[in-house]
Write a protein that holds these residues in place. Sequence first.
Motif, PDB file in Angstrom:
ATOM      1  N   LYS A 205      22.785  20.230  34.224  1.00 41.63           N
ATOM      2  CA  LYS A 205      22.026  19.880  35.433  1.00 41.63           C
ATOM      3  C   LYS A 205      21.665  21.025  36.332  1.00 41.63           C
ATOM      4  O   LYS A 205      20.637  20.849  37.153  1.00 41.63           O
TER       5      LYS A 205
ATOM      6  N   ARG B  80      27.236   9.596  34.849  1.00 44.71           N
ATOM      7  CA  ARG B  80      26.771   9.355  33.597  1.00 44.71           C
ATOM      8  C   ARG B  80      27.172   7.885  33.102  1.00 44.71           C
ATOM      9  O   ARG B  80      28.243   7.562  33.154  1.00 44.71           O
ATOM     10  N   SER B  81      26.203   7.050  32.579  1.00 44.82           N
ATOM     11  CA  SER B  81      26.506   5.637  31.897  1.00 44.82           C
ATOM     12  C   SER B  81      26.675   5.667  30.585  1.00 44.82           C
ATOM     13  O   SER B  81      26.065   6.511  29.752  1.00 44.82           O
TER      14      SER B  81
ATOM     15  N   ALA C  61      27.577  18.857  30.367  1.00 42.57           N
ATOM     16  CA  ALA C  61      26.625  18.322  30.986  1.00 42.57           C
ATOM     17  C   ALA C  61      26.226  18.738  32.306  1.00 42.57           C
ATOM     18  O   ALA C  61      24.867  18.977  32.827  1.00 42.57           O
ATOM     19  N   GLU C  62      27.281  19.102  32.974  1.00 43.29           N
ATOM     20  CA  GLU C  62      27.102  19.622  34.534  1.00 43.29           C
ATOM     21  C   GLU C  62      26.384  21.097  34.590  1.00 43.29           C
ATOM     22  O   GLU C  62      25.701  21.289  35.532  1.00 43.29           O
TER      23      GLU C  62
ATOM     24  N   LEU D 144      25.177  19.240  25.125  1.00 42.40           N
ATOM     25  CA  LEU D 144      25.197  17.803  26.028  1.00 42.40           C
ATOM     26  C   LEU D 144      26.488  17.076  26.290  1.00 42.40           C
ATOM     27  O   LEU D 144      26.699  16.323  27.166  1.00 42.40           O
ATOM     28  N   PHE D 145      27.399  17.307  25.205  1.00 43.46           N
ATOM     29  CA  PHE D 145      28.587  16.709  25.610  1.00 43.46           C
ATOM     30  C   PHE D 145      29.534  17.128  26.526  1.00 43.46           C
ATOM     31  O   PHE D 145      30.215  16.558  27.361  1.00 43.46           O
TER      32      PHE D 145
ATOM     33  N   CYS E  69      19.193  14.372  30.031  1.00 48.70           N
ATOM     34  CA  CYS E  69      19.256  14.794  31.683  1.00 48.70           C
ATOM     35  C   CYS E  69      20.546  14.592  31.876  1.00 48.70           C
ATOM     36  O   CYS E  69      21.394  14.834  33.023  1.00 48.70           O
ATOM     37  N   GLY E  70      21.614  14.109  31.001  1.00 45.33           N
ATOM     38  CA  GLY E  70      22.928  13.937  31.332  1.00 45.33           C
ATOM     39  C   GLY E  70      23.093  12.877  32.056  1.00 45.33           C
ATOM     40  O   GLY E  70      24.083  12.718  32.823  1.00 45.33           O
TER      41      GLY E  70
ATOM     42  N   PHE F 175      25.462   8.760  28.216  1.00 45.72           N
ATOM     43  CA  PHE F 175      26.192   9.318  27.307  1.00 45.72           C
ATOM     44  C   PHE F 175      25.531   9.001  25.827  1.00 45.72           C
ATOM     45  O   PHE F 175      25.362   7.772  25.507  1.00 45.72           O
ATOM     46  N   PRO F 176      25.318   9.871  24.919  1.00 44.28           N
ATOM     47  CA  PRO F 176      24.897   9.607  23.585  1.00 44.28           C
ATOM     48  C   PRO F 176      26.023   9.058  22.758  1.00 44.28           C
ATOM     49  O   PRO F 176      27.215   9.158  23.038  1.00 44.28           O
TER      50      PRO F 176
ATOM     51  N   MET G 230      19.457  10.404  28.225  1.00 46.58           N
ATOM     52  CA  MET G 230      20.530  11.394  27.426  1.00 46.58           C
ATOM     53  C   MET G 230      20.421  12.736  27.777  1.00 46.58           C
ATOM     54  O   MET G 230      21.536  13.457  27.999  1.00 46.58           O
TER      55      MET G 230
END
Lengths: 372, 245
Positions: free
Chosen positions: B75, A371-372, B71-72, B67-68, B50-51, B54-55, B48
Amino acid sequence: MRVLKILLEKEFRQVFRNPAILRIIFMMPAIQLLIMPLAADYEVKNVKLCVVDFDRSAYSRELVNKITATSYFQLVDYTDSYNKALTYVENDQADLVLQIPAKFERQLIKEDKATLFMALNAINGVKANLGSAYLRTIIGDFNREVRTEWLQLPRFNSQPVIEVTPINWFNPYMNYRIFMVPGILVILVTMVGAFLSALNIVKEKEVGTIEQINVTPIKKYQFILGKLIPFWVLGLIILTIGLAISYLVYGIAPLGNIFTIYFFAGVYLLAVLGLGLLVSTVSATQQQAMLLSFFMMMIFILLGGLYTSIDSMPAWAQAFTKVNPVAYFIDVMRMVVLKGSTLWDIRFHLLTVFGFAIVLNSLAVWSYRKRS
Amino acid sequence: MNAIAVQNLTKQFGSFTAVDNISFDVKRGEIFGFLGANGAGKTTAMRMLCGLSFPTRGEATVAGFDLFREAEKIKKSIGYMSQKFSLYEDLTIKENIRFYGGIYGLTDGQIKSKTDFMLQHLGLSEQANTLVKSLPLGWRQKLSFSVAMVHEPQIVFLDEPTGGVDPVTRREFWTMIYEAAHAGTTVFVTTHYMDEAEYCDRVSIMVDGRIDALGTPTELKEQFSASDMAGVFLKLARRAKRGDD
């Protein structure tokens, strides 16, 4: 485990479908091992010598004959003008000028001592140094011959002479190839490992497939392992080809256990590949990865002790070789191949390189971001 | 529960706000059209969700996961087809399906039945062992979509899936999207084709990182008094201050 298997399947398929990689694997060991030791060595032959003889005596001619009888020197001119000799040097036609002063013979006989003058063209420092050393040895020989000629009857006490008889251990004939080939093997394994792995992840970035990977639930360590293992295997294949060539062509069979070499190479490759993968994760394009690893490899190899002795480097450079994995492997390779060292003898090398492997691979996993 | 719930989501790159405080929900099984001019922030918003990115701020859940923090887990439940072609060109069709199926944890048996089904469905059974690089673009896109669906995700994200594809293949592509939605998959799709926008259940239109319009195509046409979606889009896109980049 299953994910890893799937990744490896894919990587191996891609490697074996890539003619460029296959060519590198087979051509590089062959070319490097066949050409480099034969063509690029330190033996200096054909030193171009110009003799300025102001004496023109029997002794001076005998000396010149003795010098030109060896294969090391090539007589450019035999003259009586120093200026002419200097012109040869200026035009790069002579490397060495030997000046025999007038009354050389007379002084030698009457005063029991004479002086010769030597001028070196030091543009090529190695050649100049070795040439003058050869020349000095020949003159020394000549000197001894002259003495024995005169001292057939011990008319007076001869000067005590200390004679040194050297014996060369591990490489009795000081064969340059035996010294060089193990080192070149290391360079081979290093270059292939570092470059192939450095280009790999970054290629997926360029093509865009890494996005698709990053959106899957794959673990970072799985991905890195999936990239590491194929190149690890390739590195060992190259080592095998290289060992085979050095046995078949140069007759160099390791004195130590061959598994000691493989064991160390296995650990060493982990470190080099970790570095390659780290480069790959921080680069955005293949070009960038290539230049970065080229830069590092250049330094590692030049300061690795292959071409020049680490012991004669300045302190700061010696300190650097402590963190240079290439230096460890070259050392180990020579120890095992020439001296027959065992795993126990190389334990410190092994542990240090293992440490590098852990650090570099952890960094690679850490710096690979899904993730970036 | 909604498939996607977004609250005040923002992404900044330095001083540039690519996605500016957007909020929306996507219902389960819906085809959600995500429209906007080039550079409006669609791809950033999608990445964002889709992970992949980072937002900076905001909240969001995708497939019920945060989402934070999760994330995995997200997926595992989503499929993604990026703008860039993302299959391996030096692998065959079959090998690509096996690779992505395997990464999502499908067993050999599952992979085999999936492969057979997909190849037949796409009419690519003959080409199963050809390298992907020799496939024409339209087929590649359909294959990418199928591969993004290989693990039967709850939600699939499609980033301009029909860019550069001929009209016939576009039609076929949308048939596949409908089939997926019928089977219960939520489809989140970005596009520049306004006829495709008409096929969506609901549409949002992004302008300069904000969502300026959101509703069914019929509602939007009414709201902006336009005869088709192209009219709606033009009216909104003209407000844009950002350049086309």
